[in-house]
Design an enzyme around this catalytic site. Structure first.
Site, PDB file in Angstrom:
ATOM      1  N   ASP A   1      -2.961  45.896  15.013  1.00 16.28           N
ATOM      2  CA  ASP A   1      -1.748  46.476  14.438  1.00 16.28           C
ATOM      3  C   ASP A   1      -1.953  47.943  14.070  1.00 16.28           C
ATOM      4  O   ASP A   1      -1.194  48.821  14.485  1.00 16.28           O
ATOM      5  CB  ASP A   1      -1.354  45.729  13.161  1.00 16.28           C
ATOM      6  CG  ASP A   1      -0.591  44.448  13.415  1.00 16.28           C
ATOM      7  OD1 ASP A   1       0.527  44.523  13.906  1.00 16.28           O
ATOM      8  OD2 ASP A   1      -1.137  43.373  13.108  1.00 16.28           O
TER       9      ASP A   1
ATOM     10  N   GLU B   1       5.941  49.593  11.151  1.00 12.80           N
ATOM     11  CA  GLU B   1       5.769  48.426  10.281  1.00 12.80           C
ATOM     12  C   GLU B   1       4.628  48.610   9.286  1.00 12.80           C
ATOM     13  O   GLU B   1       4.690  48.118   8.167  1.00 12.80           O
ATOM     14  CB  GLU B   1       5.520  47.164  11.120  1.00 12.80           C
ATOM     15  CG  GLU B   1       5.432  45.924  10.255  1.00 12.80           C
ATOM     16  CD  GLU B   1       5.333  44.638  11.051  1.00 12.80           C
ATOM     17  OE1 GLU B   1       5.540  43.577  10.451  1.00 12.80           O
ATOM     18  OE2 GLU B   1       5.049  44.703  12.247  1.00 12.80           O
TER      19      GLU B   1
ATOM     20  N   ASP C   1       6.954  48.603  16.329  1.00 11.87           N
ATOM     21  CA  ASP C   1       6.216  47.428  15.864  1.00 11.87           C
ATOM     22  C   ASP C   1       4.939  47.361  16.705  1.00 11.87           C
ATOM     23  O   ASP C   1       4.983  47.014  17.880  1.00 11.87           O
ATOM     24  CB  ASP C   1       7.035  46.153  16.037  1.00 11.87           C
ATOM     25  CG  ASP C   1       6.423  44.984  15.268  1.00 11.87           C
ATOM     26  OD1 ASP C   1       5.223  45.063  14.934  1.00 11.87           O
ATOM     27  OD2 ASP C   1       7.132  43.998  15.015  1.00 11.87           O
TER      28      ASP C   1
ATOM     29  N   ILE D   1       2.276  45.420  16.783  1.00 10.55           N
ATOM     30  CA  ILE D   1       2.093  44.072  17.331  1.00 10.55           C
ATOM     31  C   ILE D   1       3.175  43.190  16.732  1.00 10.55           C
ATOM     32  O   ILE D   1       3.100  42.789  15.571  1.00 10.55           O
ATOM     33  CB  ILE D   1       0.700  43.476  17.027  1.00 10.55           C
ATOM     34  CG1 ILE D   1      -0.389  44.248  17.745  1.00 10.55           C
ATOM     35  CG2 ILE D   1       0.663  42.009  17.488  1.00 10.55           C
ATOM     36  CD1 ILE D   1      -1.795  43.658  17.558  1.00 10.55           C
ATOM     37  N   ASP D   2       4.187  42.923  17.527  1.00  8.88           N
ATOM     38  CA  ASP D   2       5.237  42.001  17.118  1.00  8.88           C
ATOM     39  C   ASP D   2       4.786  40.597  17.511  1.00  8.88           C
ATOM     40  O   ASP D   2       4.457  40.343  18.660  1.00  8.88           O
ATOM     41  CB  ASP D   2       6.540  42.363  17.833  1.00  8.88           C
ATOM     42  CG  ASP D   2       7.687  41.459  17.437  1.00  8.88           C
ATOM     43  OD1 ASP D   2       7.668  40.956  16.291  1.00  8.88           O
ATOM     44  OD2 ASP D   2       8.590  41.253  18.254  1.00  8.88           O
TER      45      ASP D   2
ATOM     46  N   THR E   1       2.366  38.821  15.300  1.00  4.64           N
ATOM     47  CA  THR E   1       0.939  38.904  14.958  1.00  4.64           C
ATOM     48  C   THR E   1       0.278  37.529  14.952  1.00  4.64           C
ATOM     49  O   THR E   1      -0.861  37.386  15.388  1.00  4.64           O
ATOM     50  CB  THR E   1       0.758  39.569  13.576  1.00  4.64           C
ATOM     51  OG1 THR E   1       1.559  40.744  13.514  1.00  4.64           O
ATOM     52  CG2 THR E   1      -0.693  39.934  13.348  1.00  4.64           C
TER      53      THR E   1
ATOM     54  N   HIS F   1      11.263  31.898  10.723  1.00  4.71           N
ATOM     55  CA  HIS F   1      11.980  32.990  11.374  1.00  4.71           C
ATOM     56  C   HIS F   1      13.331  32.565  11.918  1.00  4.71           C
ATOM     57  O   HIS F   1      14.228  33.389  12.076  1.00  4.71           O
ATOM     58  CB  HIS F   1      11.142  33.558  12.535  1.00  4.71           C
ATOM     59  CG  HIS F   1       9.895  34.235  12.086  1.00  4.71           C
ATOM     60  ND1 HIS F   1       8.880  34.576  12.943  1.00  4.71           N
ATOM     61  CD2 HIS F   1       9.487  34.643  10.853  1.00  4.71           C
ATOM     62  CE1 HIS F   1       7.909  35.165  12.266  1.00  4.71           C
ATOM     63  NE2 HIS F   1       8.255  35.205  11.000  1.00  4.71           N
TER      64      HIS F   1
ATOM     65  N   LYS G   1      10.537  37.380  24.019  1.00  5.02           N
ATOM     66  CA  LYS G   1      11.740  36.578  24.312  1.00  5.02           C
ATOM     67  C   LYS G   1      12.825  37.453  24.931  1.00  5.02           C
ATOM     68  O   LYS G   1      13.514  37.049  25.865  1.00  5.02           O
ATOM     69  CB  LYS G   1      12.230  35.900  23.032  1.00  5.02           C
ATOM     70  CG  LYS G   1      11.263  34.874  22.457  1.00  5.02           C
ATOM     71  CD  LYS G   1      11.852  34.154  21.264  1.00  5.02           C
ATOM     72  CE  LYS G   1      11.869  35.006  20.026  1.00  5.02           C
ATOM     73  NZ  LYS G   1      10.522  35.305  19.487  1.00  5.02           N
TER      74      LYS G   1
ATOM     75  N   ARG H   1      18.218  33.473  17.293  1.00  4.08           N
ATOM     76  CA  ARG H   1      17.439  33.660  16.063  1.00  4.08           C
ATOM     77  C   ARG H   1      18.423  33.485  14.907  1.00  4.08           C
ATOM     78  O   ARG H   1      19.178  34.403  14.580  1.00  4.08           O
ATOM     79  CB  ARG H   1      16.774  35.037  16.034  1.00  4.08           C
ATOM     80  CG  ARG H   1      15.845  35.252  14.827  1.00  4.08           C
ATOM     81  CD  ARG H   1      15.156  36.590  14.934  1.00  4.08           C
ATOM     82  NE  ARG H   1      14.368  36.935  13.763  1.00  4.08           N
ATOM     83  CZ  ARG H   1      13.048  36.877  13.685  1.00  4.08           C
ATOM     84  NH1 ARG H   1      12.356  36.467  14.737  1.00  4.08           N
ATOM     85  NH2 ARG H   1      12.411  37.231  12.595  1.00  4.08           N
TER      86      ARG H   1
ATOM     87  N   ASP I   1      11.861  44.915  14.949  1.00  7.61           N
ATOM     88  CA  ASP I   1      11.755  43.601  15.600  1.00  7.61           C
ATOM     89  C   ASP I   1      12.802  43.388  16.685  1.00  7.61           C
ATOM     90  O   ASP I   1      12.764  42.369  17.379  1.00  7.61           O
ATOM     91  CB  ASP I   1      11.892  42.481  14.560  1.00  7.61           C
ATOM     92  CG  ASP I   1      10.649  42.314  13.709  1.00  7.61           C
ATOM     93  OD1 ASP I   1       9.556  42.612  14.207  1.00  7.61           O
ATOM     94  OD2 ASP I   1      10.780  41.888  12.548  1.00  7.61           O
TER      95      ASP I   1
END
Length: 352
Positions: free
Chosen positions: A45, A68, A133, A135-136, A138, A240, A267, A281, A294
């Site tokens: 990250d 982030e 981001d 690392i989206d 993590t 989430h 996704k 989501r 995100d």
């Protein structure tokens, strides 16, 4: 081409950062720590954020960044800081011109920490702001599942450029999603994709490389007319998105295929190229606000691939009001031909 340099810098910066994250994954100790929100943070990250912001500042010094991470933990943890500095120092593209474009190597730990902290901007609806981001997903990264390095440029609150680096997705755009894609993934041969889009210019995918950019090709959402045949994606983490409500929506739509659970904005990339169809989501708390980093890159990539992205009320995602999407609730993304039908059922199940 409008935003030609921005796109190139973003693609190369995300590719270089993806190399860093893959190197970290293959290390035995990933150096995970915990933030106040209890989500894990890794060497990857921090290293990815430093590398990408360094490239942005070298090329677009007046631009702001909403990132982030911040360096507070690193300034108190000498061992972790040294591990990240080693990754940053040793991550380079195998192309001298590409490295030069990205501003070359960082020269000191202090420069690395300053780069990370440059991502503290509050965002808003005026000027040029990058949403990052590093690392989206993590948790997906830590367990060898799907994750993404995500970068988007917003101008006056509108997303103009989006790039996703997805090291564990198959290169083949036609490879269908299955229920195991979020488990025990890796970056073996045939995996690693770089998705990108510029508003009004379409979306592309290309293999993630280690030097300059690999050849890319246009991608498009699947032309889905029968929603019962859809493959839908949802988050792995129940915190989430509501898995139960997703299942109820799928049942009402006549979808019999099991939902595919995978982490991160992979996704968005997956449905943009037609490997999947729908991304739901659904909000799990009334007070939860999605973060702009995100969704910004994935939003423009799906829309440029011919899809529609809204919240559960049918409103476009609004990236102009700060670090969160506080005027939106949830995300419903899918092909134009079925989006209204899906949204109607979403509203029915959620009682909206």
């Amino acid at each position: 081409m409008v935003y030609e340099k921005e796109l190139l810098v973003a693609q190369l910066a995300v590719q270089r950062a993806s190399i860093a994250t893959k190197r970290v994954f293959h290390q035995t100790a990933k150096g995970a720590v915990s933030k106040d929100d209890k989500s894990p943070v890794t060497i990857g990250d921090f290293g990815a954020q430093a590398l990408i912001i360094h490239a942005i500042r070298k090329n677009f010094p007046e631009d702001k960044v909403v990132g982030e991470e911040d360096s507070d933990t690193l300034r108190k943890n000498d061992e972790l800081r040294q591990q990240i500095w080693e990754v940053v120092q040793n991550t380079k593209l195998e192309d001298a011109e590409a490295e030069k474009l990205l501003g070359g190597p960082l020269t000191s730990e202090s420069e690395m920490l300053d780069a990370i902290d440059y991502g503290k901007d509050e965002g808003g609806g005026r000027g040029r702001i990058w949403a990052l981001d590093p690392i989206d997903g993590t948790k997906g990264f830590l367990r060898g599942g799907q994750y993404a390095v995500c970068l988007a440029l917003m101008v006056d609150g509108d997303v103009k450029v989006g790039v996703l680096g997805c090291p564990n997705l198959p290169i083949d755009d036609s490879a269908p999603l299955d229920v195991k894609i979020g488990e025990n993934a890796n970056d073996e041969a045939g995996k690693g994709v770089l998705f990108s889009a510029v508003l009004g210019q379409g979306a592309t995918s290309r293999p993630l490389g280690t030097a300059g950019l690999q050849p890319g090709k246009s991608i498009a959402m699947k032309n889905l007319t029968d929603v019962s045949q859809a493959t839908f994606c949802e988050s792995v983490e129940a915190a989430h998105s509501s898995h139960g409500e997703n299942a109820a929506i799928a049942k009402k739509l006549g979808i019999t295929k099991p939902g595919v659970r995978m982490d991160s904005q992979s996704k968005y990339g997956s449905i943009a190229r037609g490997a999947g169809d729908l991304y739901l989501r659904l909000p799990v708390r009334k007070d939860y606000q999605e973060k702009i980093w995100d969704h910004a890159a994935g939003d423009v990539i799906v829309r440029e691939a011919g899809g529609v992205v809204t919240d559960i009320h049918g409103k476009r995602l609004d990236f102009s009001i700060g670090r969160t999407l506080r005027d939106n609730k949830g995300v419903v993304a899918g092909p134009k031909g079925v989006h209204d039908a899906v949204l109607s059922v979403v509203k029915e199940v959620l009682g909206v």
